[in-house]
Write a protein that holds these residues in place. Structure first.
Motif, PDB file in Angstrom:
ATOM      1  N   THR A   1      -4.869  13.372  -8.999  1.00 35.27           N
ATOM      2  CA  THR A   1      -4.869  11.914  -9.156  1.00 35.27           C
ATOM      3  C   THR A   1      -3.488  11.526  -9.662  1.00 35.27           C
ATOM      4  N   VAL A   2      -2.740  10.757  -8.825  1.00 36.08           N
ATOM      5  CA  VAL A   2      -1.361  10.419  -9.202  1.00 36.08           C
ATOM      6  C   VAL A   2      -1.258   9.023  -9.802  1.00 36.08           C
ATOM      7  N   ALA A   3      -2.300   8.214  -9.644  1.00 36.55           N
ATOM      8  CA  ALA A   3      -2.313   6.878 -10.250  1.00 36.55           C
ATOM      9  C   ALA A   3      -3.741   6.437 -10.475  1.00 36.55           C
ATOM     10  N   GLY A   4      -3.931   5.686 -11.546  1.00 34.88           N
ATOM     11  CA  GLY A   4      -5.262   5.192 -11.888  1.00 34.88           C
ATOM     12  C   GLY A   4      -5.923   6.095 -12.899  1.00 34.88           C
ATOM     13  N   LYS A   5      -6.984   5.592 -13.503  1.00 38.30           N
ATOM     14  CA  LYS A   5      -7.728   6.335 -14.535  1.00 38.30           C
ATOM     15  C   LYS A   5      -6.781   6.818 -15.627  1.00 38.30           C
ATOM     16  N   GLY A   6      -5.828   5.973 -15.979  1.00 37.52           N
ATOM     17  CA  GLY A   6      -4.910   6.307 -17.062  1.00 37.52           C
ATOM     18  C   GLY A   6      -3.844   7.334 -16.701  1.00 37.52           C
TER      19      GLY A   6
ATOM     20  N   LEU B   1       0.829  -1.211   0.000  1.00 39.10           N
ATOM     21  CA  LEU B   1       0.000   0.000   0.000  1.00 39.10           C
ATOM     22  C   LEU B   1       0.858   1.254   0.000  1.00 39.10           C
ATOM     23  N   LEU B   2       1.915   1.237   0.809  1.00 41.39           N
ATOM     24  CA  LEU B   2       2.777   2.410   0.885  1.00 41.39           C
ATOM     25  C   LEU B   2       3.486   2.658  -0.448  1.00 41.39           C
ATOM     26  N   ARG B   3       3.908   1.572  -1.112  1.00 43.48           N
ATOM     27  CA  ARG B   3       4.572   1.718  -2.410  1.00 43.48           C
ATOM     28  C   ARG B   3       3.604   2.209  -3.476  1.00 43.48           C
ATOM     29  N   LEU B   4       2.338   1.852  -3.324  1.00 43.72           N
ATOM     30  CA  LEU B   4       1.318   2.355  -4.258  1.00 43.72           C
ATOM     31  C   LEU B   4       1.152   3.861  -4.089  1.00 43.72           C
ATOM     32  N   VAL B   5       1.193   4.331  -2.844  1.00 44.63           N
ATOM     33  CA  VAL B   5       1.089   5.773  -2.604  1.00 44.63           C
ATOM     34  C   VAL B   5       2.361   6.464  -3.096  1.00 44.63           C
ATOM     35  N   GLY B   6       3.519   5.833  -2.819  1.00 41.52           N
ATOM     36  CA  GLY B   6       4.808   6.424  -3.185  1.00 41.52           C
ATOM     37  C   GLY B   6       5.055   6.448  -4.675  1.00 41.52           C
ATOM     38  N   GLY B   7       4.390   5.566  -5.414  1.00 41.01           N
ATOM     39  CA  GLY B   7       4.573   5.548  -6.857  1.00 41.01           C
ATOM     40  C   GLY B   7       5.585   4.513  -7.326  1.00 41.01           C
ATOM     41  N   PHE B   8       5.953   3.569  -6.457  1.00 39.36           N
ATOM     42  CA  PHE B   8       6.865   2.502  -6.864  1.00 39.36           C
ATOM     43  C   PHE B   8       6.107   1.308  -7.415  1.00 39.36           C
TER      44      PHE B   8
ATOM     45  N   TRP C   1      -0.482   8.637 -14.414  1.00 40.06           N
ATOM     46  CA  TRP C   1       0.678   8.099 -13.706  1.00 40.06           C
ATOM     47  C   TRP C   1       1.691   9.202 -13.440  1.00 40.06           C
ATOM     48  N   ILE C   2       1.807   9.585 -12.208  1.00 46.18           N
ATOM     49  CA  ILE C   2       2.811  10.575 -11.821  1.00 46.18           C
ATOM     50  C   ILE C   2       3.955   9.810 -11.155  1.00 46.18           C
ATOM     51  N   PRO C   3       5.183   9.954 -11.655  1.00 43.25           N
ATOM     52  CA  PRO C   3       6.298   9.181 -11.088  1.00 43.25           C
ATOM     53  C   PRO C   3       6.633   9.630  -9.655  1.00 43.25           C
TER      54      PRO C   3
ATOM     55  N   ASN D   1       2.171   0.453  -9.476  1.00 36.71           N
ATOM     56  CA  ASN D   1       1.013   1.025 -10.150  1.00 36.71           C
ATOM     57  C   ASN D   1      -0.197   0.141  -9.847  1.00 36.71           C
ATOM     58  N   PRO D   2      -1.309   0.690  -9.387  1.00 36.62           N
ATOM     59  CA  PRO D   2      -2.438  -0.165  -9.027  1.00 36.62           C
ATOM     60  C   PRO D   2      -3.098  -0.798 -10.262  1.00 36.62           C
ATOM     61  N   ASP D   3      -3.617  -2.031 -10.088  1.00 40.64           N
ATOM     62  CA  ASP D   3      -4.403  -2.672 -11.156  1.00 40.64           C
ATOM     63  C   ASP D   3      -5.767  -2.005 -11.259  1.00 40.64           C
ATOM     64  N   THR D   4      -6.315  -1.644 -10.090  1.00 36.93           N
ATOM     65  CA  THR D   4      -7.636  -1.002 -10.054  1.00 36.93           C
ATOM     66  C   THR D   4      -7.578   0.182  -9.095  1.00 36.93           C
ATOM     67  N   GLY D   5      -8.537   1.093  -9.251  1.00 46.00           N
ATOM     68  CA  GLY D   5      -8.683   2.194  -8.306  1.00 46.00           C
ATOM     69  C   GLY D   5      -7.754   3.355  -8.584  1.00 46.00           C
TER      70      GLY D   5
END
Ligand code: ADP
Ligand code: MG
Length: 361
Positions: A66-71, A45-52, A73-75, A54-58
Motif C-alpha cells: 500500500t503506497v498511499a492511504g490508510k495513513g 489519477l496517474l499522479r495519484l498512482v505516481g505519488g505526486f 505514504w511512499i514517496p 495524495n488521495p483524500d480517500t481510498g
C-alpha cells in the motif's frame, strides 16, 4: 512488474475538480488506457498512482505494498515506476546516455551495469548509436523515445504514460504507437496509459477505462467498450454516437422528444431494457441517407474511404457515414434511415459495471 490497484480513490481540488470513487485493478503485465475528455481526471489519477498527489480517500496498492492511504505514504522515488509525460522532460545539457542513466545513478547502480542497461534500454527504443548525442539534436519523436528509455531502464513495476504522443505530428504518432505496442509486449511491463484519443486507447490497450467528470463509466476490453457501451457518454465518446432523447412507441418505433417526429430503427439494442423514455445512441455507421426528407446536410466531409455527412435533423445534430459514390452535398435535404441503435433507459445515466469494485465501506 506488478499489479496496480486503486481502491475507492478520491481526491478533490479546492477548485472543485478531481476524481471520486475510483476502483480499478490493473493486472501484472496488463496495458490499461485511461480514456476521457480533457478535464475528466486522467492526469489526476496517474499522479495519484505516481505519488505526486495524495488521495483524500481510498488506497493505492502497487504490487503487495500500500503506497498511499490508510495513513501510509511512499514517496514517488520509492514507488519504482517509470513515467513519461506529454512534454518530454529530458535534460538538454546531458547526453542521451546520461539522461537514460539518471535513474540508475540515483539507485546507485554500479558503472559497468549502468552502461550495460543504458545500452539495452536504448536498443529497446531503437536509439542505438544515439548515446552521445544531445537532446537538442534529436527530433521530437526521438526525444520521446529517450524519455521512454529512461522510464524503462530501472525495470519499473509499472510504466505510467500521460499523453506521451500528444505533441507529435500524426504520422510520427502512428509509428510510435505501433512501436510502443511492440515494445510493451517484449518487456511485459504493466502500463497505465492516459489519452483523450479513443483510437489510441482502442488500438493499444488490453482494457480501456473510460472517465467522465472524475468517475469511471466503464472498464472493458476495447471491442466491448466499442460494441457494448454501458452509458450514453461512453457511446458518444468512444464511437461518436449522437445521443437523441426519445420516447419508445413500440419495439422499433420511437418518437423524438420535443417535436414528436416518429422514426424506426432496424435493429434496437437494449441491453438495459426498454422503457418508455430514454436516450438513443446512433453511430455514424448506423445511419443511411435517402434523398428528400426533413433533414438538412450541413456539411459533407470527404474522409478518404467514405464521406461523413453532418445533418441537422429535427433540431438534433446527427452524423452519417456514407459511401464516397453517394452524391450528397451541403444543403441537400435527406431522410436518415437507421440500421441500428442502442437504447438507454432514462433512469440509467450510470450503470454499475461488474468490473468496478464497489466501496468496502
Ligand atoms: P485530464 O488529465 O483528464 O485532462 P485533470 O486530471 O488534469 O484532467 O483534471 C481534472 C480536473 O481537476 C479538471 O477539472 C481540472 O481543472 C482540475 N485540476 C487539475 N489539476 C488541478 C490543480 N492542480 N488544482 C486545481 N484543479 C485542478
Ligand atoms: Mg491530463
Amino acid at each position: 512488474m506488478a499489479r496496480v490497484e486503486l481502491n475507492d480513490v478520491g481526491l478533490l481540488y479546492e477548485t472543485g475538480g478531481g476524481v471520486s470513487d475510483v476502483s480499478l485493478s490493473i493486472e501484472d503485465g496488463e496495458f490499461v488506457a485511461l480514456l476521457g475528455p480533457s478535464g475528466s481526471g486522467k492526469s489526476t489519477l496517474l499522479r495519484l498512482v505516481g505519488g505526486f498527489l495524495n488521495p483524500d480517500t481510498g488506497t493505492v496498492v502497487i504490487g503487495k505494498e500500500t503506497v498511499a492511504g490508510k495513513g501510509r505514504w511512499i514517496p514517488p522515488e520509492r514507488r519504482n515506476l517509470g513515467m513519461v509525460f506529454q512534454q518530454h522532460a529530458v535534460w538538454p545539457h546531458r547526453t542521451v546516455a546520461e539522461n537514460v542513466a539518471y535513474p540508475l545513478k540515483l539507485a546507485k547502480v554500479g558503472r559497468a551495469e549502468r552502461e550495460e542497461r543504458v545500452r539495452e534500454a536504448l536498443e529497446l527504443v531503437g536509439l542505438e548509436g544515439f548515446a552521445d548525442r544531445r537532446p537538442e539534436t534529436l527530433s521530437g519523436g526521438q526525444r520521446q523515445r529517450v524519455a521512454l528509455a529512461r522510464a524503462l531502464v530501472g525495470r519499473p513495476a509499472a510504466l505510467l504514460l500521460d499523453e506521451p504522443f500528444a505533441s507529435l505530428d500524426a504520422a510520427l504518432r502512428d509509428r510510435l504507437r505501433a512501436e510502443l505496442g511492440a515494445l510493451v509486449g517484449r518487456t511485459g511491463v504493466t502500463v497505465i496509459h492516459v489519452t483523450h484519443d479513443r483510437t489510441e486507447a482502442l488500438a493499444l490497450a488490453d482494457r480501456v477505462a473510460v472517465l467522465k467528470e472524475g468517475r469511471l463509466e466503464q472498464v472493458a476490453p476495447p471491442r466491448e467498450v466499442y460494441a457494448s457501451p454501458k452509458t450514453p457518454f461512453v457511446a458518444s465518446f468512444v464511437s461518436d454516437a449522437a445521443l437523441i432523447p426519445v420516447e419508445a412507441a413500440s419495439e422499433k418505433r420511437f418518437e423524438l422528444k420535443g417535436s414528436g417526429a416518429s422514426f424506426e430503427i432496424g435493429e434496437v439494442l437494449a441491453p438495459y431494457g426498454l422503457s418508455r423514455e430514454g436516450t438513443l445512441a446512433l453511430r455514424p455507421q448506423d445511419v443511411e441517407l435517402v434523398p428528400g426528407g426533413r433533414a438538412i446536410v450541413r456539411a459533407a466531409l470527404f474522409m478518404g474511404d467514405s464521406c461523413e455527412a453532418h445533418l441537422e435533423w429535427e433540431s438534433h445534430s446527427l452524423r452519417a457515414r456514407i459511401p464516397i459514390e453517394a452524391r450528397i452535398e451541403s444543403g441537400d435535404r435527406v431522410r436518415p434511415v437507421f440500421t441500428s441503435g442502442t437504447f438507454f433507459p432514462v433512469s440509467q445515466t450510470t450503470i454499475q459495471d461488474p468490473n468496478l469494485k464497489r466501496s468496502q465501506r
